[in-house]
Design an enzyme around this catalytic site. Structure first.
Site, mmCIF file in Angstrom:
data_model
loop_
_atom_site.group_PDB
_atom_site.id
_atom_site.type_symbol
_atom_site.label_atom_id
_atom_site.label_comp_id
_atom_site.label_asym_id
_atom_site.label_seq_id
_atom_site.Cartn_x
_atom_site.Cartn_y
_atom_site.Cartn_z
ATOM 1 N N GLU A 1 47.164 98.937 30.315
ATOM 2 C CA GLU A 1 46.155 97.883 30.347
ATOM 3 C C GLU A 1 44.734 98.450 30.331
ATOM 4 O OE1 GLU A 1 46.442 94.536 30.054
ATOM 5 O OE2 GLU A 1 48.578 94.831 29.739
ATOM 6 N N ASP B 1 38.839 90.133 30.196
ATOM 7 C CA ASP B 1 39.821 90.784 31.061
ATOM 8 C C ASP B 1 39.096 91.886 31.825
ATOM 9 O OD1 ASP B 1 41.830 89.174 30.107
ATOM 10 O OD2 ASP B 1 42.729 90.697 28.824
#
Length: 148
Positions: free
Chosen positions: A54, A71
């Site tokens: 991620e 994000d």
């Protein structure tokens, strides 16, 4: 003189905003102490693998998505659903400012990630985990890290 003071202040702010990129083993220890190992049945390897894919273990990672949401942090937690960025449409399920998810102190990010796993019933929220970690032997992710 005022300009010099302003430049010094800006320099301090920029320096303070530098990213921290954790090592795999340092994160393994932090995640283990935070009780992530086997949280909702997900081994420590799942958490370490997911964080790598991620964010590359970067605490200040930010990704702007096509819908305008962002994000944030080591777990790439989305601003529209999980944190407060300052827009009216946000749901903020974690009851946290998005800026709290991009600090070297991972407490808020870990609390929010646990909430995501619990409320979405798993780690499928994270595409990096689904693509690179799900269903694989992840024991290597904590190997040599002095965690149980």
């Amino acid at each position: 003189m005022r300009a010099a003071g302003l430049l010094t202040l800006i320099g301090c702010l920029v320096t303070g905003a530098e990213s921290k990129i954790y090592t795999r083993c340092k994160l393994a220890k932090i995640f283990s102490r935070a009780g992530l190992d086997n949280y909702w049945g997900f081994s420590l390897g799942n958490w370490i693998c997911m964080a790598y894919y991620e964010s590359g273990y970067n605490t200040t990672a930010q990704t702007v998505l096509d819908d305008g949401s962002i994000d944030y942090g080591i777990f790439q937690i989305n601003s529209f659903t999980w944190c407060r960025q300052g827009k009216l449409r946000e749901q903020n399920h974690c009851h946290v400012a998005c800026s709290a998810l991009i600090t070297d102190d991972l407490t808020d990010a870990i609390i929010c990630a646990r909430k995501i796993v619990k409320e979405t019933e798993g780690m499928n929220y994270w595409q990096g985990w689904k693509k690179h970690c799900e269903g694989r032997d992840l024991s290597e992710w904590k190997k040599g890290c002095e965690v149980s």
